[in-house]
Design a protein around this motif. Structure first.
Motif, PDB file in Angstrom:
ATOM      1  N   VAL A 183       0.802  -1.178  -0.081  1.00  0.00           N
ATOM      2  CA  VAL A 183      -0.033  -0.057  -0.071  1.00  0.00           C
ATOM      3  C   VAL A 183       0.954   1.243  -0.087  1.00  0.00           C
ATOM      4  O   VAL A 183       1.757   1.257   0.593  1.00  0.00           O
ATOM      5  N   VAL A 184       0.605   2.242  -0.885  1.00  0.00           N
ATOM      6  CA  VAL A 184       1.357   3.345  -1.125  1.00  0.00           C
ATOM      7  C   VAL A 184       0.320   4.604  -0.867  1.00  0.00           C
ATOM      8  O   VAL A 184      -0.591   4.562  -1.289  1.00  0.00           O
ATOM      9  N   CYS A 185       1.198   5.843  -0.511  1.00  0.00           N
ATOM     10  CA  CYS A 185       0.489   6.916  -0.466  1.00  0.00           C
ATOM     11  C   CYS A 185       1.708   8.060  -0.400  1.00  0.00           C
ATOM     12  O   CYS A 185       2.539   7.552  -0.830  1.00  0.00           O
ATOM     13  N   ARG A 186       1.543   9.312  -0.040  1.00  0.00           N
ATOM     14  CA  ARG A 186       2.125  10.248  -0.314  1.00  0.00           C
ATOM     15  C   ARG A 186       3.551  10.094   0.813  1.00  0.00           C
ATOM     16  O   ARG A 186       4.704  10.190   0.445  1.00  0.00           O
ATOM     17  N   SER A 187       3.236   9.939   2.012  1.00  0.00           N
ATOM     18  CA  SER A 187       4.230   9.882   2.986  1.00  0.00           C
ATOM     19  C   SER A 187       4.629   8.464   3.926  1.00  0.00           C
ATOM     20  O   SER A 187       5.477   8.487   4.377  1.00  0.00           O
ATOM     21  N   GLY A 188       3.679   7.651   3.564  1.00  0.00           N
ATOM     22  CA  GLY A 188       3.590   6.529   4.462  1.00  0.00           C
ATOM     23  C   GLY A 188       2.793   6.424   5.757  1.00  0.00           C
ATOM     24  O   GLY A 188       2.743   5.429   6.278  1.00  0.00           O
ATOM     25  N   SER A 189       1.922   7.241   5.930  1.00  0.00           N
ATOM     26  CA  SER A 189       0.891   7.406   6.810  1.00  0.00           C
ATOM     27  C   SER A 189      -0.359   6.736   6.606  1.00  0.00           C
ATOM     28  O   SER A 189      -0.827   5.865   7.258  1.00  0.00           O
ATOM     29  N   ARG A 190      -0.999   7.479   5.579  1.00  0.00           N
ATOM     30  CA  ARG A 190      -2.310   6.783   5.207  1.00  0.00           C
ATOM     31  C   ARG A 190      -2.404   5.295   4.670  1.00  0.00           C
ATOM     32  O   ARG A 190      -3.130   4.572   5.082  1.00  0.00           O
ATOM     33  N   SER A 191      -0.979   5.027   4.216  1.00  0.00           N
ATOM     34  CA  SER A 191      -0.878   3.555   3.697  1.00  0.00           C
ATOM     35  C   SER A 191      -0.720   2.534   5.059  1.00  0.00           C
ATOM     36  O   SER A 191      -1.144   1.468   5.077  1.00  0.00           O
ATOM     37  N   ILE A 192      -0.546   2.996   6.172  1.00  0.00           N
ATOM     38  CA  ILE A 192      -0.403   2.384   7.339  1.00  0.00           C
ATOM     39  C   ILE A 192      -1.901   2.250   7.755  1.00  0.00           C
ATOM     40  O   ILE A 192      -2.223   0.957   7.919  1.00  0.00           O
ATOM     41  N   PHE A 193      -2.784   3.034   7.530  1.00  0.00           N
ATOM     42  CA  PHE A 193      -4.253   2.954   8.023  1.00  0.00           C
ATOM     43  C   PHE A 193      -4.852   1.742   7.026  1.00  0.00           C
ATOM     44  O   PHE A 193      -5.672   1.064   7.393  1.00  0.00           O
ATOM     45  N   ALA A 194      -4.656   2.157   5.795  1.00  0.00           N
ATOM     46  CA  ALA A 194      -5.093   1.368   4.534  1.00  0.00           C
ATOM     47  C   ALA A 194      -4.691  -0.143   4.985  1.00  0.00           C
ATOM     48  O   ALA A 194      -5.427  -1.057   4.776  1.00  0.00           O
ATOM     49  N   ALA A 195      -3.589  -0.488   5.040  1.00  0.00           N
ATOM     50  CA  ALA A 195      -2.830  -1.781   5.359  1.00  0.00           C
ATOM     51  C   ALA A 195      -3.515  -2.380   6.582  1.00  0.00           C
ATOM     52  O   ALA A 195      -3.865  -3.410   6.597  1.00  0.00           O
ATOM     53  N   HIS A 196      -3.700  -1.635   7.565  1.00  0.00           N
ATOM     54  CA  HIS A 196      -4.415  -2.137   8.693  1.00  0.00           C
ATOM     55  C   HIS A 196      -5.887  -2.589   8.429  1.00  0.00           C
ATOM     56  O   HIS A 196      -6.367  -3.544   8.822  1.00  0.00           O
ATOM     57  N   THR A 197      -6.494  -1.550   7.831  1.00  0.00           N
ATOM     58  CA  THR A 197      -7.941  -1.916   7.355  1.00  0.00           C
ATOM     59  C   THR A 197      -7.926  -3.132   6.497  1.00  0.00           C
ATOM     60  O   THR A 197      -8.953  -4.096   6.811  1.00  0.00           O
ATOM     61  N   LEU A 198      -6.996  -3.494   5.571  1.00  0.00           N
ATOM     62  CA  LEU A 198      -7.191  -4.589   4.798  1.00  0.00           C
ATOM     63  C   LEU A 198      -6.887  -5.962   5.617  1.00  0.00           C
ATOM     64  O   LEU A 198      -7.310  -6.852   5.373  1.00  0.00           O
ATOM     65  N   MET A 199      -5.887  -5.759   6.581  1.00  0.00           N
ATOM     66  CA  MET A 199      -5.669  -6.897   7.223  1.00  0.00           C
ATOM     67  C   MET A 199      -7.048  -7.372   8.124  1.00  0.00           C
ATOM     68  O   MET A 199      -7.228  -8.440   8.470  1.00  0.00           O
ATOM     69  N   GLN A 200      -7.511  -6.311   8.748  1.00  0.00           N
ATOM     70  CA  GLN A 200      -8.721  -6.499   9.628  1.00  0.00           C
ATOM     71  C   GLN A 200      -9.817  -7.231   8.479  1.00  0.00           C
ATOM     72  O   GLN A 200     -10.748  -7.842   9.155  1.00  0.00           O
ATOM     73  N   MET A 201      -9.732  -7.096   7.314  1.00  0.00           N
ATOM     74  CA  MET A 201     -10.853  -7.522   6.464  1.00  0.00           C
ATOM     75  C   MET A 201     -10.388  -8.605   5.736  1.00  0.00           C
ATOM     76  O   MET A 201     -10.878  -9.145   4.752  1.00  0.00           O
ATOM     77  N   GLY A 202      -9.362  -9.403   6.252  1.00  0.00           N
ATOM     78  CA  GLY A 202      -8.646 -10.759   5.735  1.00  0.00           C
ATOM     79  C   GLY A 202      -7.889 -10.958   4.841  1.00  0.00           C
ATOM     80  O   GLY A 202      -7.581 -11.807   4.216  1.00  0.00           O
ATOM     81  N   TYR A 203      -7.293  -9.593   4.443  1.00  0.00           N
ATOM     82  CA  TYR A 203      -6.148  -9.927   3.522  1.00  0.00           C
ATOM     83  C   TYR A 203      -4.671 -10.396   4.262  1.00  0.00           C
ATOM     84  O   TYR A 203      -4.555  -9.945   5.414  1.00  0.00           O
TER      85      TYR A 203
END
Length: 156
Positions: A87-107
């Motif tokens: 997961v990529v974003c501008r600085s690496g913070s939004r991607s942390i949240f997105a990766a966390h969400t994906l993991m919670q959703m079974g990725y």
């Protein structure tokens, strides 16, 4: 009650997420051609410059994009639950949240680009515009430079 900041939230979630620096991913790209780069920035950010062949799903619609039967459904992402996703974003913070969400959703194989596309560009890895034309690293430097306006800064 203590006020929690954005940085506090990132710091709380980050230890749960595997993060890779751009040079780590460069090595992985030669080893595993099946990496899915998921760009979670907003439309205008993605349109300006992005990693070639990355999948664009803005953070705001991520939860519905990963499931069937939504207007935002992104089939490639729905079918990527076991694929390596960075997961990529501008600085690496939004991607942390997105990766966390994906993991919670079974990725099962999700990580975040540490330093984001800003670091990707600084390491001289390629970015393209909306038509697929290469972006000069110097242009990327200007684009990713911090542009805080005076009224956005914390008052003294």
């Amino acid at each position: 009650m203590k006020r929690i900041t954005y940085k506090d939230l990132v710091a709380e979630i980050a230890p749960q997420i595997t993060e890779y620096f751009p040079w780590d991913i460069e090595d992985k790209m030669t080893d595993d051609a099946n990496i899915l780069f998921l760009d979670v920035r907003e439309n205008q950010e993605y349109d300006t410059m992005h990693i070639d062949d990355s999948l664009h799903v803005p953070r705001g619609i991520l939860e519905t994009a990963v499931e069937w039967d939504h207007e935002e459904t992104e089939p490639e992402l729905v079918e990527a639950r076991d694929r390596q996703i960075i997961v990529v974003c501008r600085s690496g913070s939004r991607s942390i949240f997105a990766a966390h969400t994906l993991m919670q959703m079974g990725y099962s194989n999700v990580s975040s680009l540490k330093t984001g596309l800003r670091g990707w560009n600084e390491y001289d890895l390629p970015l393209v515009d909306l038509e697929g034309n290469p972006i000069a690293p110097e242009l990327g430097d200007k684009y990713f430079a911090n542009k805080l306006l005076d009224y956005q800064r914390k008052p003294n």
